[in-house]
Design an enzyme around this catalytic site. Structure first.
Site, PDB file in Angstrom:
ATOM      1  N   TRP A 194       5.063 -23.579 -50.723  1.00  0.00           N
ATOM      2  CA  TRP A 194       4.483 -23.273 -52.026  1.00  0.00           C
ATOM      3  C   TRP A 194       5.382 -23.904 -53.104  1.00  0.00           C
ATOM      4  CZ3 TRP A 194       6.263 -20.456 -56.317  1.00  0.00           C
ATOM      5  CH2 TRP A 194       5.300 -20.317 -57.339  1.00  0.00           C
TER       6      TRP A 194
ATOM      7  N   ASP B  61     -10.468 -21.645 -53.521  1.00  0.00           N
ATOM      8  CA  ASP B  61      -9.076 -21.375 -53.168  1.00  0.00           C
ATOM      9  C   ASP B  61      -8.963 -20.810 -51.753  1.00  0.00           C
ATOM     10  OD1 ASP B  61      -6.335 -21.149 -53.571  1.00  0.00           O
ATOM     11  OD2 ASP B  61      -6.549 -20.225 -55.539  1.00  0.00           O
TER      12      ASP B  61
ATOM     13  N   ASP C 110       0.805 -25.559 -57.340  1.00  0.00           N
ATOM     14  CA  ASP C 110       0.946 -24.625 -58.462  1.00  0.00           C
ATOM     15  C   ASP C 110       2.154 -25.008 -59.304  1.00  0.00           C
ATOM     16  OD1 ASP C 110      -1.237 -23.183 -57.719  1.00  0.00           O
ATOM     17  OD2 ASP C 110      -0.135 -21.476 -56.899  1.00  0.00           O
TER      18      ASP C 110
HETATM   19  C1  GLA Z   1      -3.689 -19.717 -56.271  1.00  0.00           C
HETATM   20  C2  GLA Z   1      -3.984 -21.000 -57.009  1.00  0.00           C
HETATM   21  C3  GLA Z   1      -3.796 -20.804 -58.492  1.00  0.00           C
HETATM   22  C4  GLA Z   1      -4.664 -19.671 -58.976  1.00  0.00           C
HETATM   23  C5  GLA Z   1      -4.373 -18.404 -58.187  1.00  0.00           C
HETATM   24  C6  GLA Z   1      -5.345 -17.300 -58.522  1.00  0.00           C
HETATM   25  O1  GLA Z   1      -2.333 -19.426 -56.299  1.00  0.00           O
HETATM   26  O2  GLA Z   1      -3.191 -22.048 -56.524  1.00  0.00           O
HETATM   27  O3  GLA Z   1      -4.112 -21.990 -59.195  1.00  0.00           O
HETATM   28  O4  GLA Z   1      -6.019 -20.016 -58.875  1.00  0.00           O
HETATM   29  O5  GLA Z   1      -4.459 -18.644 -56.786  1.00  0.00           O
HETATM   30  O6  GLA Z   1      -5.082 -16.140 -57.853  1.00  0.00           O
END
Ligand code: GLA
Length: 729
Positions: free
Chosen positions: A190, A473, A542
């Site tokens: 991550w 997602d 992210d």
């Molecule tokens: C994941 C995605 C984020 C967002 C969150 C929402 O982490 O990568 O961009 O959409 O979920 O919970």
């Protein structure tokens, strides 16, 4: 002259007839030949994989490629194209089968072959069969000449009396004989996606794999680079780039054998996947896609980018929507009124769409944080009394499109769905359940679950045909690995789960062929070319700290075109300027995920101008040829450019990351321009009232000069960037 032509034609035809008699198959792009040949023992061997041969008759020169014997003896060991288990080859097999009677051996022999034209290239199909058991394998190769890409996969089927068990099922096997091999792999986690590292491959095996199931590429991405004789370099050297189209557990095995040959084996990971194959069921392996270059990874990446846009990526030729997302701005705290305001902000910024993220659903178990609600895909009335129709209407009034986040393969135990259908979730019946992000993965091997997941998209689009985009997602890997549906056939779970997802995605694509979708998986943990048949783009990470993004985007760009890579401007690393953050996002598909109220007037004006510039130049940025000029892995700077196919326009991005005091700067030499054309150089994306201090700004130079001498665009400023437009006059 005419006589010579006739003679050459005759020689070429003779060579082909010879080849047919000798059963030689030539799988060719404009630059590469893969030559396969049936030996007198009836088995199929790889004779050659390398630069394209110029003379047709030379394909007859190869021996039967029985190269294994270090004692020089002729043996059946060699570069067999699809070697089976249990016979005389002691290295990794491509396929391993336990037959209905318990016999563990399989040897495939040639039956027939055909070649046919398909979109963009030629498909070669070769049928092999075991002469002791009614088991067949069908090898498929599609060669795309112009892009120099080959895509290959296999199908296994049988008509034995009872099911057979598969415990290896590679997509293909490729052999190399070079002095040295260097592997560049892409590790991940991550916020740490696509980290590149290189190591030599010595005797023995190196395996890159994943066992995560759904968020499959969280620790390793399904692609690699191979440096033949020397480590890969950007602009020189012989390299192969390979990637597997599988949105689940994959495995790449690189095996250097006793005589120094390398086998590359791309496959579904056989881990915990002892697959029971029924008679007449076809087991299709994922597609393995590869390309070669003698000019380094830059050219090899451009091959893949062009191929993906032309033939594989969903809507690869189409446009993309710039957007404003609300996730990092509001997280779960929003209501109808606030969203209406954000839609107006999106319009003010100049982007095409407003994207509503997580937190809009669940009533009995409202999704106000990540502990509840997943699975209950009806609008949360307390937050959004007018439902999605009201949001679509507000977006329309604001003058932007409306897109929405879903995570349809998952369930929170605190949900109506789990209360009603606990058996739809993958989890162990007799152990304490482990939750990743408080959720479980739905069992997509179950057709009822597939219907449900299809329904998530179908219901939204049936009620709201104007919903313009989905962010899909997938935040959890498969945990507590047990399918209540498969019962005593748990060996099918990992594979059938992925096939279940493809069933759903196929249904969506059939019914809604034109709805763009972003593939997301807690950042960039899903990024493969099978998923990208259904998704127009993917979320790289992210992590939107621009310094980190420079590396992450550099990594993903090795395999994927900028058109498929979403990059958003956020408030990660506020120590960097809004300009720097925006310029980093501008090299891919541009979006924003921050509150515009955070910006001062100059910053907002800057962003509006950057969006307008990006839209004006997007045909070059998204569809042009990408040249990675200076690697962030090599120092404190990075430069990348895109050139229109006719070289009439180019966009150059230069970034100073953390240069050292008094560091020696060097000019950025451009690529892909027309040496004979004259180009006007203009720095764009400037902050309001700021003039360019680029010495060459607003001046005109030949493409030759710009490529040989270059532009002094780097500086010793920290986190500083430039965007430079080049226009042929
Ligand atoms: C994941 C995605 C984020 C967002 C969150 C929402 O982490 O990568 O961009 O959409 O979920 O919970």
């Amino acid at each position: 002259m005419k006589k010579l032509f006739v003679l050459l034609m005759a020689l070429s035809m003779l060579a082909q007839i010879n080849a047919q008699e000798k059963k030689i198959f030539r799988i060719s792009t404009d630059n590469t030949d893969l030559i396969l040949q049936v030996a007198p023992n009836g088995r199929l061997y790889q004779s050659y994989l390398g630069d394209k041969l110029l003379n047709e008759q030379d394909i007859n020169n190869f021996s039967y490629a029985v190269k294994g014997g270090s004692d020089g003896s002729v043996s059946t060991r060699g570069w067999e194209v699809y070697p089976g288990s249990g016979a005389e080859d002691y290295f990794e097999p491509a396929v391993a089968i336990t037959h209905y009677d318990g016999n563990p051996s399989t040897i495939f022999r040639y039956v027939s072959a055909e070649q046919k034209e398909v979109k963009g290239g030629t498909e070669t199909v070769i049928n092999l069969k075991d002469d002791q058991y009614p088991v067949e394998v069908i090898l498929h190769y599609i060669a795309y000449p112009k892009e120099n890409v080959i895509k290959t996969w296999s199908e296994i089927k049988h008509s034995e009396k009872k099911p057979i068990n598969l415990w290896r099922y590679a997509s293909t096997m490729l052999y190399f004989s070079n002095t040295n091999y260097y592997l560049t792999e892409f590790s991940s986690d991550w916020a740490k996606e696509a980290r590149m590292s290189t190591q030599p491959l010595m005797f023995g095996k190196k395996v890159i794999d994943t066992k995560l199931g759904s968020r499959a590429a969280m620790h390793a991405h399904p692609f690699f680079e191979l440096g033949l004789d020397q480590p890969v370099q950007e602009q020189q050297g012989r390299v192969m780039l390979g990637t597997l189209g599988w949105t689940g557990n994959f495995q790449f095995t690189f095996e250097v054998d006793n005589v120094g040959n390398l086998r590359v084996i791309p496959a579904i990971n056989p881990y915990a996947s002892y697959y029971e194959l029924k008679a007449n069921e076809i087991f299709s392996t994922p597609e393995f896609i590869f390309t070669f270059s003698n000019n380094g990874t830059g050219e090899a990446s451009r091959n893949l980018h062009a191929w993906a846009r032309n033939y594989q990526l969903k809507d690869g030729q189409g446009d993309r929507l710039t957007l404003l997302n609300n996730w990092e701005n509001t997280y779960f705290n929003f209501n109808e009124e606030l969203l209406g305001e954000l839609m107006k902000e999106a319009k003010h910024l100049g982007v095409d769409m407003f994207l509503l993220d997580d937190g809009w659903f669940g009533n009995k178990h409202p999704r106000n944080d990540d502990h509840a609600g997943l699975g209950d895909w009806e609008v949360m009335k307390s937050k959004l009394p007018g439902g999605i129709p009201a949001l679509v209407k507000s977006a329309k009034e604001a003058g932007v499109r409306f897109g929405i986040w879903i995570e349809p393969e998952m369930v929170n135990p605190r949900s109506d769905l789990f209360e009603k259908h606990p058996d739809w979730a993958i989890h162990l019946p007799n152990r304490e359940t482990y939750y990743y992000r408080n959720q479980l993965v739905l069992d997509l091997s179950n057709p009822k679950v597939q219907d449900f997941v299809f329904g998530v998209v179908d219901n939204i689009l049936t009620e709201n045909p104007e919903v313009a985009f989905f962010k899909w997602d997938c935040n959890s890997p498969i945990t507590n690995v047990y399918s209540p549906y498969l019962k005593d056939k748990q060996g099918q779970l990992y594979i059938n789960h992925v096939r279940g997802i493809y069933n759903v995605l196929n249904r969506i694509k059939d019914k809604y062929p034109n709805v763009p979708m972003m593939l997301c998986s807690g950042g960039g943990a899903r990024c493969d070319y099978e998923a990208l048949k259904y998704f127009t783009e993917f979320w790289c990470s992210d992590n939107t700290d621009p310094v980190e993004r420079i590396f992450i985007q550099w990594g993903f760009s090795q395999i994927f075109p900028s058109k498929a890579m979403c990059a958003h401007v956020t408030s990660w690393n506020k120590n960097t300027s809004v300009k720097f953050r925006t310029d980093v996002a501008s090299m891919c598909k541009l979006g924003f995920d921050l509150g515009l109220k955070e910006l001062n007037a100059d910053e907002l004006a800057y962003c509006q101008n950057a969006v307008a510039n990006w839209k004006r130049l997007k045909s070059v940025i998204l569809d042009g040829d990408q040249y990675r000029l200076v690697s962030p892995y090599d120092g404190n700077h990075m430069a990348i450019m895109y050139t229109a196919p006719d070289a009439s326009k180019a966009v150059l991005y230069t970034y100073d990351i953390h240069p050292r005091f008094g560091e020696k700067l060097f000019p950025v030499r451009l690529q892909g321009l027309d040496a004979k054309k004259m180009y006007k150089v203009k720095e764009i994306n400037l902050m309001p009232n700021k003039n360019s201090n680029l010495a060459v700004n607003e001046k005109t130079y030949s493409g030759d000069y710009l490529m040989k001498v270059g532009i002094n665009a780097f500086t010793t400023n920290q986190t500083h960037s430039r965007v430079i437009e080049l226009t042929a006059e």
